[in-house]
Motif scaffolding. Sequence first.
Motif, short mmCIF file in Angstrom:
data_model
loop_
_atom_site.label_atom_id
_atom_site.label_comp_id
_atom_site.label_asym_id
_atom_site.label_seq_id
_atom_site.Cartn_x
_atom_site.Cartn_y
_atom_site.Cartn_z
N ARG A 182 -6.12 -2.04 16.67
CA ARG A 182 -7.33 -2.76 16.27
C ARG A 182 -7.33 -2.99 14.75
NH1 ARG A 182 -12.33 0.21 18.04
NH2 ARG A 182 -10.82 0.84 19.59
N PHE A 183 -6.81 -2.02 14.00
CA PHE A 183 -6.69 -2.13 12.54
C PHE A 183 -5.83 -3.34 12.16
CE2 PHE A 183 -4.28 -0.91 8.67
CZ PHE A 183 -5.34 -0.79 7.77
N THR A 184 -4.76 -3.58 12.93
CA THR A 184 -3.86 -4.70 12.60
C THR A 184 -4.54 -6.05 12.80
OG1 THR A 184 -2.91 -4.77 14.82
CG2 THR A 184 -1.80 -3.39 13.18
N THR A 185 -5.53 -6.12 13.68
CA THR A 185 -6.23 -7.40 13.89
C THR A 185 -7.03 -7.80 12.65
OG1 THR A 185 -8.17 -6.36 14.89
CG2 THR A 185 -6.39 -7.03 16.38
N LEU A 186 -7.34 -6.85 11.78
CA LEU A 186 -8.06 -7.16 10.55
C LEU A 186 -7.16 -7.79 9.50
CD1 LEU A 186 -10.11 -3.84 10.26
CD2 LEU A 186 -10.90 -6.06 11.14
N TYR A 187 -5.84 -7.69 9.71
CA TYR A 187 -4.87 -8.20 8.74
C TYR A 187 -3.85 -9.11 9.42
CZ TYR A 187 -6.95 -4.64 5.84
OH TYR A 187 -7.85 -3.89 5.14
N GLU B 47 -2.42 -11.77 8.45
CA GLU B 47 -1.34 -12.24 7.58
C GLU B 47 -0.25 -11.20 7.41
OE1 GLU B 47 -2.88 -13.78 3.92
OE2 GLU B 47 -4.28 -15.10 4.96
N ASP B 48 -0.60 -9.93 7.58
CA ASP B 48 0.37 -8.85 7.44
C ASP B 48 1.03 -8.46 8.75
OD1 ASP B 48 0.10 -8.17 4.57
OD2 ASP B 48 -1.97 -7.76 5.13
N PHE B 49 0.33 -8.71 9.85
CA PHE B 49 0.85 -8.35 11.17
C PHE B 49 0.76 -9.57 12.07
CE2 PHE B 49 -0.73 -4.40 9.35
CZ PHE B 49 0.37 -3.58 9.48
N GLY B 50 1.87 -10.27 12.22
CA GLY B 50 1.92 -11.46 13.06
C GLY B 50 1.98 -11.10 14.53
N PRO B 51 1.99 -12.11 15.40
CA PRO B 51 2.04 -11.85 16.84
C PRO B 51 3.27 -11.03 17.26
CG PRO B 51 1.52 -14.15 16.41
CD PRO B 51 1.86 -13.53 15.10
N GLY B 52 4.41 -11.30 16.66
CA GLY B 52 5.63 -10.54 16.99
C GLY B 52 5.51 -9.09 16.56
N ASP B 53 4.91 -8.87 15.40
CA ASP B 53 4.71 -7.50 14.92
C ASP B 53 3.79 -6.73 15.86
OD1 ASP B 53 6.26 -8.06 12.68
OD2 ASP B 53 4.52 -8.56 11.42
N CYS B 54 2.75 -7.41 16.34
CA CYS B 54 1.79 -6.74 17.23
C CYS B 54 2.41 -6.38 18.58
CB CYS B 54 0.55 -7.62 17.42
SG CYS B 54 -0.44 -7.73 15.92
N LEU B 55 3.47 -7.09 18.98
CA LEU B 55 4.17 -6.74 20.21
C LEU B 55 5.06 -5.51 20.01
CD1 LEU B 55 5.19 -10.27 21.57
CD2 LEU B 55 3.45 -8.72 22.49
N CYS B 56 5.70 -5.41 18.83
CA CYS B 56 6.62 -4.31 18.55
C CYS B 56 5.92 -3.05 18.09
CB CYS B 56 7.60 -4.73 17.45
SG CYS B 56 8.64 -6.13 17.87
N LEU B 57 4.76 -3.21 17.48
CA LEU B 57 4.09 -2.08 16.84
C LEU B 57 3.74 -0.91 17.77
CD1 LEU B 57 3.09 -0.94 14.19
CD2 LEU B 57 0.92 -2.13 14.55
N PRO B 58 3.20 -1.13 18.97
CA PRO B 58 2.87 0.04 19.80
C PRO B 58 4.08 0.96 20.06
CG PRO B 58 1.85 -1.91 20.71
CD PRO B 58 2.76 -2.37 19.61
N GLN C 13 9.16 0.20 9.63
CA GLN C 13 8.61 -0.73 8.64
C GLN C 13 7.16 -1.09 8.90
OE1 GLN C 13 11.18 -4.13 8.43
NE2 GLN C 13 12.82 -3.00 7.44
N LEU C 14 6.80 -1.34 10.14
CA LEU C 14 5.43 -1.73 10.46
C LEU C 14 4.45 -0.57 10.25
CD1 LEU C 14 6.12 -3.84 13.68
CD2 LEU C 14 5.65 -4.67 11.37
N VAL C 15 4.86 0.62 10.59
CA VAL C 15 4.03 1.80 10.36
C VAL C 15 3.85 2.01 8.86
CG1 VAL C 15 3.82 4.30 10.70
CG2 VAL C 15 4.74 2.86 12.53
N PHE C 16 4.92 1.86 8.12
CA PHE C 16 4.86 2.02 6.67
C PHE C 16 3.93 0.96 6.06
CE2 PHE C 16 6.47 1.67 2.28
CZ PHE C 16 6.28 2.98 1.89
N ARG C 17 3.96 -0.26 6.58
CA ARG C 17 3.06 -1.31 6.11
C ARG C 17 1.60 -0.92 6.36
NH1 ARG C 17 4.27 -6.79 8.71
NH2 ARG C 17 6.32 -6.19 7.97
N MET C 18 1.33 -0.31 7.51
CA MET C 18 -0.03 0.17 7.81
C MET C 18 -0.45 1.25 6.82
SD MET C 18 -0.11 0.48 11.92
CE MET C 18 -1.87 0.43 12.12
#
Length: 172
Positions: free
Chosen positions: A20-25, A27-38, A77-82
Motif C-alpha cells: 500500500r505504501f508503494t501506491t503512494l509513490y 513514480e518510484d514503483f512502476g507496475p513491474g516493480d509492484c509485481l516483483c516487490l511482494p 533494490q526495491l526494498v532498499f528503495r522503500m
Amino acid sequence: MACLDPRNNFSQFNIDQLMRFTTLYPEDFGPGDCLCLPQQLRNFIAFVRHDSRFSTITNLGSLAQEMVKSGNHLVFQLVFRMIELTLVLPVATASVERAFYAMKIVKTDLRNRMKDEWMNDSLVVYIEKEIFSTIDNEKILQRFQSMSTRRNQLSFLSQTETTSSGSPSVYS
C-alpha cells in the motif's frame, strides 16, 4: 514505516501495508516493480531474519547502512528503495511544513492578492533569511538596477538630492 522496523527481528513486518505504501509513490514503483516487490519482500525478510549481521540492528538508518556494507542493497533494490523513501519522508514533510508556516507569515490579509511568482520569491527570501542577511544591500540594488529601465534610479542616499529647480530627485 513501522512495517520496516528491524527491532524484535522485524516483528511488525507486513507485506500488504508495504505494498500500500508503494501506491503512494507511483513514480518510484512502476507496475513491474509492484509485481516483483511482494516476492522480493518475502525473500528479504527471510534473509535478514536468518543473517546474524542484521540481528542487532534497531533502526532503519543502521539497516540501510548494513545493507550497503553487505551489498544487499543491490540484491534487494526495491526494498532498499522503500527504506530510502522511509528515511527521507520525515525530512521532506518538515520542509513542507516550514514552507507553509512561512507562507502564512508572508501572505497576510493585506497581501492576499499576491501573484504566485512574487509569493514564491518572497517565501524564498523569508525562508533563507540567514543567507540573505549576508548579502550587501548595495549589490542587490545594482542587480535590480541593471535588470531594466526604471522611472527612477534606486539609491540608498540618506538625503535626497535637489535639482536646479529646487525639487527633490533621487538618483544613484
